[in-house]
Design an enzyme around this catalytic site. Structure first.
Site, PDB file in Angstrom:
ATOM      1  N   ASP A  37       0.858  -1.178   0.000  1.00 55.28           N
ATOM      2  CA  ASP A  37       0.000   0.000   0.000  1.00 55.28           C
ATOM      3  C   ASP A  37       0.899   1.234   0.000  1.00 55.28           C
ATOM      4  OD1 ASP A  37      -1.764   2.074   0.475  1.00 55.28           O
ATOM      5  OD2 ASP A  37      -2.860   1.033   2.060  1.00 55.28           O
ATOM      6  N   ALA A  61      -0.502   4.219  -8.608  1.00 57.85           N
ATOM      7  CA  ALA A  61      -0.517   5.672  -8.400  1.00 57.85           C
ATOM      8  C   ALA A  61      -1.901   6.125  -7.991  1.00 57.85           C
ATOM      9  CB  ALA A  61      -0.093   6.401  -9.673  1.00 57.85           C
ATOM     10  N   TYR A  62      -1.953   7.311  -7.433  1.00 57.98           N
ATOM     11  CA  TYR A  62      -3.205   8.023  -7.198  1.00 57.98           C
ATOM     12  C   TYR A  62      -3.488   8.798  -8.479  1.00 57.98           C
ATOM     13  CZ  TYR A  62      -6.528  11.248  -4.921  1.00 57.98           C
ATOM     14  OH  TYR A  62      -7.633  11.984  -4.575  1.00 57.98           O
ATOM     15  N   THR A  63      -4.582   8.480  -9.168  1.00 57.69           N
ATOM     16  CA  THR A  63      -4.820   9.050 -10.496  1.00 57.69           C
ATOM     17  C   THR A  63      -6.107   9.862 -10.599  1.00 57.69           C
ATOM     18  OG1 THR A  63      -5.876   6.994 -11.216  1.00 57.69           O
ATOM     19  CG2 THR A  63      -3.510   7.222 -11.631  1.00 57.69           C
ATOM     20  N   THR A 102       3.718  11.167 -15.846  1.00 59.12           N
ATOM     21  CA  THR A 102       2.601  11.713 -16.615  1.00 59.12           C
ATOM     22  C   THR A 102       2.949  12.989 -17.375  1.00 59.12           C
ATOM     23  OG1 THR A 102       0.368  12.661 -16.353  1.00 59.12           O
ATOM     24  CG2 THR A 102       1.877  12.948 -14.528  1.00 59.12           C
ATOM     25  N   ASP A 103       2.175  13.252 -18.413  1.00 59.72           N
ATOM     26  CA  ASP A 103       2.261  14.508 -19.151  1.00 59.72           C
ATOM     27  C   ASP A 103       1.818  15.697 -18.306  1.00 59.72           C
ATOM     28  OD1 ASP A 103      -0.246  13.182 -19.216  1.00 59.72           O
ATOM     29  OD2 ASP A 103      -0.964  14.526 -20.786  1.00 59.72           O
ATOM     30  N   TYR A 126      -2.402  16.776  -8.730  1.00 64.77           N
ATOM     31  CA  TYR A 126      -1.998  15.495  -9.310  1.00 64.77           C
ATOM     32  C   TYR A 126      -0.653  15.607 -10.015  1.00 64.77           C
ATOM     33  CZ  TYR A 126      -1.702  11.695 -12.683  1.00 64.77           C
ATOM     34  OH  TYR A 126      -1.243  10.657 -13.446  1.00 64.77           O
TER      35      TYR A 126
END
Length: 293
Positions: A37, A61-63, A102-103, A126
């Site tokens: 976790d 990931a947290y998305t 991420t972008d 994010y």
């Protein structure tokens, strides 16, 4: 070669598990909550050490982009602190880590595609948490590959392609933003790229091309163009279809700001690893066909 991928239900983890089954000599193991976790750093070291991987793929990931605006502490705990602990666990085992980013680390103001050396300037929580994760991974494990990707979709999990097909089953028309541009990227292609790259890492103990790379689908479109191709492909396979109406970002306000330009140049990755993603249209057709069937 044994790959450990963090997260059990994510698009990349599911795609890696499926792709790994088709490759001789490759074993992909996925570990997720509660055993691993990212919001509980005390679970990470033991879970990864117990799997005895040759390479760690940091995909969990947290998305929730909009929700992150209300949960910044959780977003940073998972995407920054947790990601750093995954990289640290890999370093303790003496193995490389492949970390997905991420972008959204960019603000979208550049006129053309972003390259790895462009300044980062995330617009929301994010993106900021993912950028902090990149920094934590690089600091914790010098043998890292940070892969920034964009607009990820697949037959698995929650994503834009599945949402469009679900909406089309109930509506005649769907309104989709047309003034945000990027590279739709299939998680199936990301999995292929990771397995290709992991084989190079595993076979070269003196591998020296560690660092940050962009890995996105070939070609570009806007969200409405992406939606049209998904739905036209679906109709061709007998699946749901709806008209797509172009709207602007102003017409569809969200809690978190999105970059207007999310286009990523993957030329550096192609040069370093001799791998290029297929045209996004072909990959979309492949994924949509699986979803419809």
């Amino acid at each position: 070669m044994r790959l450990l991928v963090t997260g059990r239900d994510g698009q990349v983890a599911a795609s890696l598990l499926a792709a790994g089954q088709a490759r001789a000599g490759v074993e992909v193991v996925a570990i997720g909550r509660p055993e691993l976790d990212l919001a509980r750093p005390d679970t990470i070291i033991d879970a990864i050490a117990g799997a005895k991987p040759d390479i760690v793929v940091s995909a969990a990931a947290y998305t929730a982009v909009d929700q992150a605006e209300d949960e910044p502490d959780l977003a940073f705990a998972v995407n920054a602190t947790g990601a750093g602990k995954v990289a640290e666990a890999a370093a303790r085992l003496g193995v490389p880590v492949i970390h997905l980013s991420t972008d959204y680390v960019f603000d979208g103001t550049k006129a053309d595609a972003y390259v790895e050396t462009d300044p980062t300037a995330p617009l929301g929580v994010y993106g900021a948490s993912k950028l902090a994760g990149e920094q934590a991974v690089a600091s914790a494990n010098p043998r890292h590959l940070i892969l920034r990707t964009a607009w990820v979709y697949s037959p698995f999990g929650k994503n834009f392609a599945k949402t469009m097909l679900r909406l089309a089953a109930d509506r005649d028309e769907i309104s989709v933003v047309s003034d945000q541009w990027g590279n739709p990227t299939s998680a199936l292609d990301i999995a292929d790229a990771i397995l290709h790259t992991a084989a190079l890492l595993h076979g070269d103990k003196d591998f020296a091309a560690f660092g940050t790379y962009h890995l996105a689908g070939t070609g570009e479109t806007n969200w409405s163009g992406f939606a049209r191709h998904i739905l036209d492909t679906s109709r061709g396979f007998g699946g749901p279809w709806a008209r797509v109406r172009d709207i602007t970002t102003m017409d569809y306000p969200t809690k978190a700001r999105r970059p207007v330009n999310s286009r990523l140049s993957s030329a550096k990755f192609a040069s370093a690893f001799a791998w290029t993603a297929p045209d996004w249209r072909k990959s979309t057709e492949k994924a949509a066909a699986r979803l419809v069937s």
